[in-house]
Design a protein around this motif. Structure first.
Motif, PDB file in Angstrom:
ATOM      1  N   THR A 131       0.828  -1.217   0.000  1.00  0.00           N
ATOM      2  CA  THR A 131       0.000   0.000   0.000  1.00  0.00           C
ATOM      3  C   THR A 131       0.860   1.264   0.000  1.00  0.00           C
ATOM      4  N   GLY A 132       2.045   1.189   0.583  1.00  0.00           N
ATOM      5  CA  GLY A 132       2.911   2.361   0.636  1.00  0.00           C
ATOM      6  C   GLY A 132       2.670   3.204   1.869  1.00  0.00           C
TER       7      GLY A 132
ATOM      8  N   PHE B 232       1.824   6.687   1.928  1.00  0.00           N
ATOM      9  CA  PHE B 232       0.650   7.537   1.718  1.00  0.00           C
ATOM     10  C   PHE B 232       0.001   7.168   0.394  1.00  0.00           C
ATOM     11  N   GLN B 233      -1.287   7.472   0.262  1.00  0.00           N
ATOM     12  CA  GLN B 233      -2.017   7.149  -0.953  1.00  0.00           C
ATOM     13  C   GLN B 233      -2.052   8.314  -1.946  1.00  0.00           C
ATOM     14  N   ASP B 234      -1.939   9.529  -1.470  1.00  0.00           N
ATOM     15  CA  ASP B 234      -2.009  10.720  -2.320  1.00  0.00           C
ATOM     16  C   ASP B 234      -0.765  10.814  -3.198  1.00  0.00           C
ATOM     17  N   PRO B 235      -0.911  10.835  -4.540  1.00  0.00           N
ATOM     18  CA  PRO B 235       0.255  10.897  -5.441  1.00  0.00           C
ATOM     19  C   PRO B 235       1.122  12.133  -5.219  1.00  0.00           C
TER      20      PRO B 235
ATOM     21  N   GLN C 290       3.207  11.597  -2.178  1.00  0.00           N
ATOM     22  CA  GLN C 290       4.267  10.633  -2.470  1.00  0.00           C
ATOM     23  C   GLN C 290       5.437  11.292  -3.199  1.00  0.00           C
TER      24      GLN C 290
ATOM     25  N   LYS D 265       2.394   3.988  -9.302  1.00  0.00           N
ATOM     26  CA  LYS D 265       0.995   3.976  -8.882  1.00  0.00           C
ATOM     27  C   LYS D 265       0.654   2.678  -8.173  1.00  0.00           C
ATOM     28  N   ILE D 266       1.136   1.545  -8.738  1.00  0.00           N
ATOM     29  CA  ILE D 266       0.921   0.232  -8.121  1.00  0.00           C
ATOM     30  C   ILE D 266       2.278  -0.296  -7.657  1.00  0.00           C
ATOM     31  N   LYS D 267       2.357  -0.645  -6.381  1.00  0.00           N
ATOM     32  CA  LYS D 267       3.613  -1.083  -5.783  1.00  0.00           C
ATOM     33  C   LYS D 267       3.522  -2.582  -5.513  1.00  0.00           C
TER      34      LYS D 267
ATOM     35  N   ASP E 120      -0.310  -3.949   4.117  1.00  0.00           N
ATOM     36  CA  ASP E 120      -0.559  -2.577   4.572  1.00  0.00           C
ATOM     37  C   ASP E 120       0.715  -2.000   5.189  1.00  0.00           C
TER      38      ASP E 120
ATOM     39  N   TYR F  75       4.907  -0.129   3.736  1.00  0.00           N
ATOM     40  CA  TYR F  75       5.686   0.288   2.574  1.00  0.00           C
ATOM     41  C   TYR F  75       6.867  -0.646   2.320  1.00  0.00           C
TER      42      TYR F  75
END
Length: 308
Positions: free
Chosen positions: A12-13, A15-18, A21, A85-87, A172, A174
């Motif tokens: 998931t990384g 943070f979700q906001d590009p 990031q 975008k996808i990790k 969940d 990084y």
């Protein structure tokens, strides 16, 4: 580690906001470069400088090397994932990351313990210091730290391999670590959670208590030294204590909780994977006159000779 219909894991990384990031990428890339360059500077300086031949700097050399390796197991992929975008990570890659992360992490703990022992002998038994801390013994202590880290990490892998993973594939976090990975297992993880609690949580606590006790004994014995001797010893020990607190605080916070009740704090994980490895060379260099002088002399000569 049996993955049924799972060929890759999604991370998931942080943070979700590009946009956030991208900001993190700009912030964390220089931090990682500073970690590699700062610790690398210490490694090169200790190996080249003739004034840094004592056991303390011998151990510092290996501690800085381990810091580079420890940070490099997580941070490069974490930084590159900030732009994706996808990790994703493969199951084997996840297992490898867990192994090396714990391997280098526990090796660092054992090296910090060895450094505390070195300071204890230097301050409490100065007449026998060169005999006790001979170079062959220093090599054995460093080798023992690496072996201890290896066996600790092997245990982590052995408790993970039998777990079945048959559905969810979203971690969940990084990076791959045991707590978030256990949440994906299609079985009860109470027993492996207890094993990990002992192998990581209690190990960290006992190591921390041992180190604190060692420095209390050292500080108590300093009362018999001269004012100048106390000043130099306190300066060295203060650097060690700062590093110990920075490293053990987050580790104890994260690994003392059973996996079944664990709530991941990613910011704490960022601190001990990204920030702390960068701070260690700063702490040791700024608070140690011998290291600062060796860096100035060595790299001052290099710059002067390149300008001639």
């Amino acid at each position: 580690m049996a993955f049924v219909n799972v060929t890759e894991l999604i991370i998931t990384g942080l943070f979700q906001d590009p946009d956030v990031q991208k900001v993190c990428f700009v912030l964390f890339l220089p931090v990682y470069l500073a970690t590699v360059l700062g610790n690398g500077l210490i490694v090169v300086t200790v190996n080249i400088s003739k004034s840094l031949y004592s056991p303390m700097y011998f151990f510092l050399n290996y501690l800085s090397l381990v810091e580079i390796l420890y940070s490099s197991t997580v941070v490069p992929k974490f930084i590159t994932d900030l732009l994706n975008k996808i990790k994703t990570i493969s199951p084997k890659g996840c297992l490898a990351q867990i192994f090396f992360f714990h391997f280098f992490g526990v090796t660092e703990i054992l090296l910090l313990t060895v450094m505390a022992y070195d300071r204890y002998v230097a301050i409490c038994k100065p007449l026998y210091y060169t005999t006790i801390m001979s170079r062959p013994k220093c090599h054995r202590l460093v080798a023992g730290s690496w072996v201890g880290g290896f066996f600790h990490s092997i245990i982590q892998i052995f408790i993970t391999l039998p777990l079945p993973f048959c559905g969810p594939n979203v971690i969940d976090h990084y990076f791959c670590d045991l707590h978030p990975l256990f949440k994906l297992a299609c079985t009860d993880t109470f027993v492996v959670g207890v094993i990990m609690f002992v192998n990581s949580g209690l190990f960290s606590v006992f190591s921390f208590l041992f180190l604190v006790s060692s420095y209390i004994v050292i500080l108590y014995n300093l009362r018999n030294h001269s004012a100048e001797g106390r000043r130099k010893a306190l300066s060295t020990c203060a650097s060690h204590i700062m590093v110990v607190v920075l490293f053990f605080g987050p580790a104890i916070f994260l690994y003392l909780r059973p996996a079944s009740t664990y709530t991941e704090d990613k910011l704490v994980a960022v601190f001990y994977t990204v920030i702390t490895p960068m701070l260690n060379p700063i702490i040791y260099t700024l608070r140690n006159a011998e290291v600062k002088n060796a860096v100035r002399k060595l790299w001052g000569k290099k710059v002067s000779s390149s300008l001639e």
